[in-house]
Design a protein around this motif. Structure first.
Motif, PDB file in Angstrom:
ATOM      1  N   SER A 212       6.130  14.445  13.112  1.00  0.00           N
ATOM      2  CA  SER A 212       5.696  15.754  13.584  1.00  0.00           C
ATOM      3  C   SER A 212       4.887  16.455  12.496  1.00  0.00           C
ATOM      4  N   GLY A 213       4.054  17.399  12.929  1.00  0.00           N
ATOM      5  CA  GLY A 213       3.284  18.177  11.968  1.00  0.00           C
ATOM      6  C   GLY A 213       1.849  17.733  11.872  1.00  0.00           C
ATOM      7  N   LYS A 214       1.346  17.700  10.648  1.00  0.00           N
ATOM      8  CA  LYS A 214      -0.050  17.388  10.408  1.00  0.00           C
ATOM      9  C   LYS A 214      -0.234  15.952   9.932  1.00  0.00           C
ATOM     10  N   ALA A 215      -1.405  15.405  10.228  1.00  0.00           N
ATOM     11  CA  ALA A 215      -1.757  14.063   9.745  1.00  0.00           C
ATOM     12  C   ALA A 215      -3.270  13.942   9.754  1.00  0.00           C
ATOM     13  N   GLU A 237      -6.130  11.202  22.790  1.00  0.00           N
ATOM     14  CA  GLU A 237      -5.176  11.384  23.879  1.00  0.00           C
ATOM     15  C   GLU A 237      -3.749  11.325  23.342  1.00  0.00           C
ATOM     16  N   GLU A 238      -2.836  11.914  24.103  1.00  0.00           N
ATOM     17  CA  GLU A 238      -1.422  11.941  23.741  1.00  0.00           C
ATOM     18  C   GLU A 238      -0.586  11.526  24.941  1.00  0.00           C
ATOM     19  N   PHE A 270      -5.136  15.789  12.679  1.00  0.00           N
ATOM     20  CA  PHE A 270      -4.139  16.195  13.653  1.00  0.00           C
ATOM     21  C   PHE A 270      -3.400  17.399  13.079  1.00  0.00           C
ATOM     22  N   SER A 271      -3.223  18.439  13.879  1.00  0.00           N
ATOM     23  CA  SER A 271      -2.583  19.646  13.372  1.00  0.00           C
ATOM     24  C   SER A 271      -1.186  19.873  13.930  1.00  0.00           C
ATOM     25  N   ASP A 272      -0.859  19.258  15.069  1.00  0.00           N
ATOM     26  CA  ASP A 272       0.407  19.584  15.724  1.00  0.00           C
ATOM     27  C   ASP A 272       1.003  18.340  16.377  1.00  0.00           C
ATOM     28  N   LEU A 273       1.250  17.316  15.581  1.00  0.00           N
ATOM     29  CA  LEU A 273       1.841  16.090  16.101  1.00  0.00           C
ATOM     30  C   LEU A 273       3.294  16.302  16.507  1.00  0.00           C
ATOM     31  N   ALA A 301       3.929  21.869  26.872  1.00  0.00           N
ATOM     32  CA  ALA A 301       4.957  22.635  26.156  1.00  0.00           C
ATOM     33  C   ALA A 301       6.280  22.439  26.877  1.00  0.00           C
ATOM     34  N   ARG A 302       7.366  22.423  26.126  1.00  0.00           N
ATOM     35  CA  ARG A 302       8.682  22.227  26.728  1.00  0.00           C
ATOM     36  C   ARG A 302       9.595  23.376  26.318  1.00  0.00           C
TER      37      ARG A 302
END
Length: 304
Positions: A212-215, A237-238, A270-273, A301-302
């Motif tokens: 999670s987070g940035k990459a 894509e995700e 990536f900013s929000d993995l 969003a969950r």
């Protein structure tokens, strides 16, 4: 039980079975030993016996079902190859006939790490079967509906061309812990991925994920390549995990944009993995005057 008596009994049974199979079909491919994990001493003792008794398998088989299998995967492959050399055995194909813990199966962010290990080590591998039948080993939500893991496997199966050499660094997760504890044998267990270049299509594809987070993904050595000086279209894509039996009808398009490639590197941020999910990137050559700039502002969003 694996002790001196059990070990020697297994080896003798192996020799008898090997010879019986060979007497029936001299060309049969025989794989083994099929141990439930990788252990240097067990594999070395088994192969030394096989060399001495002319019953070396055609295919090396073992499992990777430990909590740290993603860490130790490559180390085990390298260790096995060293045993082969020491005993004078020609390099055998390796099939890891079971990989992945029960909690890993169907979980795109974890399965992409195993895919990375499989491709980096160039071995064959089979996902372990743990749960219910008729869902393609946790790839389908029901008889004819995909789950999140299906999209990862679809992306992986569609990859063409040659895999690209890669290095992964996860400084503030496993790499930091390894540095503090001086565990030089460990490799990172965070953001990982596989990239392939299809020369005919002039396309790069990537599957990645695991944290999670940035990459950031960085492609090197693009100067003087087919991409240098071209307008490139980058699609990201995700596949969003919704549980094993959550239907995922399509992946989410996160970004679709063009850039003018100049120089040696191409960077994708990536900013929000999400570590549950997996990601798919395609890089293709577009018309020189193409201008595309889409960013999904209403991603999944969950709420619980």
């Amino acid at each position: 039980e694996y002790n001196t008596v059990g070990r020697d009994a297994f080896n003798e049974a192996w020799k008898q079975t090997f010879e019986e199979v060979r007497s029936i079909n001299p060309d049969a491919l025989i794989g083994g030993p099929g141990f439930c994990d990788y252990d240097h001493d067990e594999i070395e003792y088994f192969l030394a016996f096989c060399v001495e008794n002319d019953c070396v398998p055609d295919v090396m088989i073992y499992h990777e079902l430990h909590d740290d299998s993603v860490y130790y995967w490559q180390r085990h492959v390298d260790d096995y190859r060293a045993i082969e050399q020491e005993l004078g055995i020609p390099e055998l194909p390796i099939i890891i006939t079971e990989y992945g813990r029960m909690q890993d199966n169907g979980y795109p962010g974890k399965m992409v790490q195993y895919i990375t290990r499989i491709e980096d080590s160039k071995v064959y591998a089979n996902n372990a079967y743990w749960r219910l039948s008729n869902n393609l080993n946790d790839v389908c939500a029901d008889d004819n509906s995909p789950n999140a893991n299906w999209w990862l496997m679809r992306w992986y199966a569609d990859m063409e061309g040659q895999t690209l050499a890669s290095e992964s660094h996860d400084l503030f997760k496993s790499d930091f812990e390894r540095s503090v504890k001086k565990k030089k044998s460990l490799d990172h267990q965070g953001f990982m991925g596989v990239a392939a270049y299809d020369e005919q299509q002039e396309q790069i594809t990537v599957v990645c994920g695991g944290r999670s987070g940035k990459a950031k993904i960085v492609f090197d050595n693009l100067k003087d390549s087919v991409f240098d000086g071209k307008t490139l279209r980058i699609t990201v894509e995700e596949t969003v995990y919704k549980g094993l039996y959550g239907v995922v009808s399509s992946p989410v398009l996160l970004r679709d944009y063009t850039v003018r490639q100049r120089g040696d590197q191409l960077k994708i941020d990536f900013s929000d993995l999400c570590e549950e999910n997996a990601y798919h990137i395609t890089v293709t050559i577009e018309d020189a005057d193409a201008k595309i700039d889409f960013t999904n502002q209403a991603g999944p969003a969950r709420f619980e």
